[in-house]
Design an enzyme around this catalytic site. Structure first.
Site, short mmCIF file in Angstrom:
data_model
loop_
_atom_site.label_atom_id
_atom_site.label_comp_id
_atom_site.label_asym_id
_atom_site.label_seq_id
_atom_site.Cartn_x
_atom_site.Cartn_y
_atom_site.Cartn_z
N CYS A 96 0.84 -1.20 0.00
CA CYS A 96 0.00 0.00 0.00
C CYS A 96 0.87 1.25 0.00
O CYS A 96 1.83 1.36 0.78
CB CYS A 96 -0.93 -0.01 1.21
SG CYS A 96 -2.03 1.43 1.26
N CYS A 107 -0.37 4.96 6.75
CA CYS A 107 -1.14 4.86 7.99
C CYS A 107 -0.28 4.16 9.06
O CYS A 107 0.17 3.03 8.86
CB CYS A 107 -2.43 4.08 7.75
SG CYS A 107 -3.46 4.76 6.42
N CYS A 109 -0.95 0.38 10.27
CA CYS A 109 -1.29 -0.66 9.31
C CYS A 109 -0.08 -1.46 8.84
O CYS A 109 0.93 -0.89 8.39
CB CYS A 109 -2.01 -0.04 8.11
SG CYS A 109 -2.62 -1.29 6.95
N CYS A 151 -17.92 -8.71 3.90
CA CYS A 151 -17.17 -7.47 3.70
C CYS A 151 -15.85 -7.80 2.99
O CYS A 151 -15.16 -8.74 3.37
CB CYS A 151 -16.89 -6.80 5.03
SG CYS A 151 -18.39 -6.50 6.01
N CYS A 154 -20.39 -5.82 1.21
CA CYS A 154 -19.80 -4.56 1.68
C CYS A 154 -18.38 -4.51 1.16
O CYS A 154 -17.67 -5.53 1.21
CB CYS A 154 -19.83 -4.50 3.20
SG CYS A 154 -18.88 -3.14 3.93
N CYS A 202 -20.68 2.75 6.04
CA CYS A 202 -20.08 2.14 7.23
C CYS A 202 -18.85 2.96 7.55
O CYS A 202 -17.90 3.00 6.76
CB CYS A 202 -19.72 0.68 6.93
SG CYS A 202 -18.82 -0.15 8.27
N ARG A 258 -20.52 -1.97 15.44
CA ARG A 258 -19.82 -3.23 15.19
C ARG A 258 -18.51 -3.30 15.98
O ARG A 258 -17.64 -2.43 15.84
CB ARG A 258 -19.54 -3.39 13.70
CG ARG A 258 -18.82 -4.68 13.31
CD ARG A 258 -18.82 -4.87 11.80
NE ARG A 258 -20.18 -4.88 11.31
CZ ARG A 258 -20.66 -3.99 10.45
NH1 ARG A 258 -19.87 -3.04 9.98
NH2 ARG A 258 -21.92 -4.05 10.06
#
Length: 316
Positions: free
Chosen positions: A51, A55, A58, A95, A127, A187, A259
């Site tokens: 990626c 972040c 992560c 998801c 999702c 979401c 959730r």
């Protein structure tokens, strides 16, 4: 447009004596939801690693040195096998997430659209979480049968700017607007344990409450510190602090799903039961959540049976 509660109002809810907070959250939950029912969701990593974003929490960021091995986009057959297994285990929502700033237009995006159609044909709620998307992409996802799009704010604006430098908080908000304008459910939640203060948590909830309309589902993640990331040494979040956030969230968002997501197993069964009492009514189940450990479906079903509860669509 409904006026969002002020940070001061949210702080007053969050800081009230614990018995009062729990009672109020329970009353709100009972008014709008079946308190004995929990939605089971399963999260599938369609693509992992490499990626471009930085972040700090992560494992998938190319900026960090972790043990994660990158994987390309999954084949549709593999995803469908996972979705069928999830459905058999009692999950109603499947998801699917891809690593990266955004999913590239062309074959990659078309491939995911095909997967969404196939999962929808199984009778599950698809999702997806594909990073930053525009209005045209959101409309194509909707047309393919996507029910809901996940795009978290993670924390308050100030915290976000400390943990991510490769994209902005406003870019996240723009994606949420595009998703909502396309008619998809939203979401949108956050992560506890990023080094944020209680005031940061209040402002994070204020940001969510300022969305119009508010999110349909709000995942609450608890940081799982991953070796090789800048946040690998963060201390655990005390469970009662998590419960305060969940209870406050239920009071602020009475009709939204709340959730329990990544890091749920760190709470233990007793704290999870308290979270359910205070309004959490959805969980990610399964042994793995993208790159962090999850909870086995059998263990989750056993916990609910011990509480006299059941997963959505099942009784007893």
């Amino acid at each position: 447009m409904k006026q969002a509660p002020t940070p001061g109002t949210i702080q007053a809810i969050h800081d009230q004596p614990f018995p009062d907070l729990v009672r109020r959250a329970m009353e709100c939950h009972h008014q709008h939801w079946n308190p004995r029912e929990i939605q089971f969701c399963v999260l599938d990593a369609l693509r992992t690693g490499n990626c471009s974003e930085d972040c700090a929490y992560c494992a998938q960021s190319a900026h960090h040195t972790t043990e994660l091995k990158p994987n390309p986009l999954k084949e549709e057959a593999s995803v469908l096998a996972g979705a069928l297994q999830a459905k058999a285990a009692g999950a109603t929502r499947y998801c699917m997430a891809t690593s990266g700033r955004a999913l590239r237009e062309g074959p990659d995006f078309e491939h995911v659209l095909g997967i969404v159609r196939a999962v929808s044909d199984l009778g599950m709620e698809p999702c997806v979480s594909l990073g930053l998307i525009n209005s045209a992409q959101a409309r194509r996802l909707k047309a393919a049968g996507c029910a809901i799009y996940n795009h978290n704010l993670d924390s308050s604006r100030l915290v976000y700017e400390r943990i991510v430098s490769t994209h902005t908080f406003d870019e996240r908000l723009a994606t949420i607007r595009a998703v909502r304008d396309a008619g998809l459910q939203v979401c949108c939640g956050g992560i506890l344990g990023l080094g944020e203060s209680v005031n940061d948590r209040i402002h994070f909830l204020h940001e969510l409450a300022s969305l119009d309309p508010v999110p349909d589902a709000i995942p609450i993640n608890i940081l799982v510190p991953i070796p090789g990331t800048p946040l690998e040494g963060m201390p655990p979040v005390p469970p009662l602090e998590v419960i305060r956030v969940i209870a406050t969230t239920r009071i602020l968002f009475p009709t939204s799903r709340i959730r329990l997501a990544a890091g749920r197993s760190s709470l233990g069964p007793e704290a999870q039961a308290l979270a359910f009492l205070c309004g959490a009514n959805s969980i990610f189940t399964g042994e793995k959540l993208l790159t962090t450990p999850g909870s086995e479906v059998d263990s989750d079903q056993a916990l609910l049976r011990n509480l006299g509860m059941h997963s959505e669509g099942r009784v007893g």
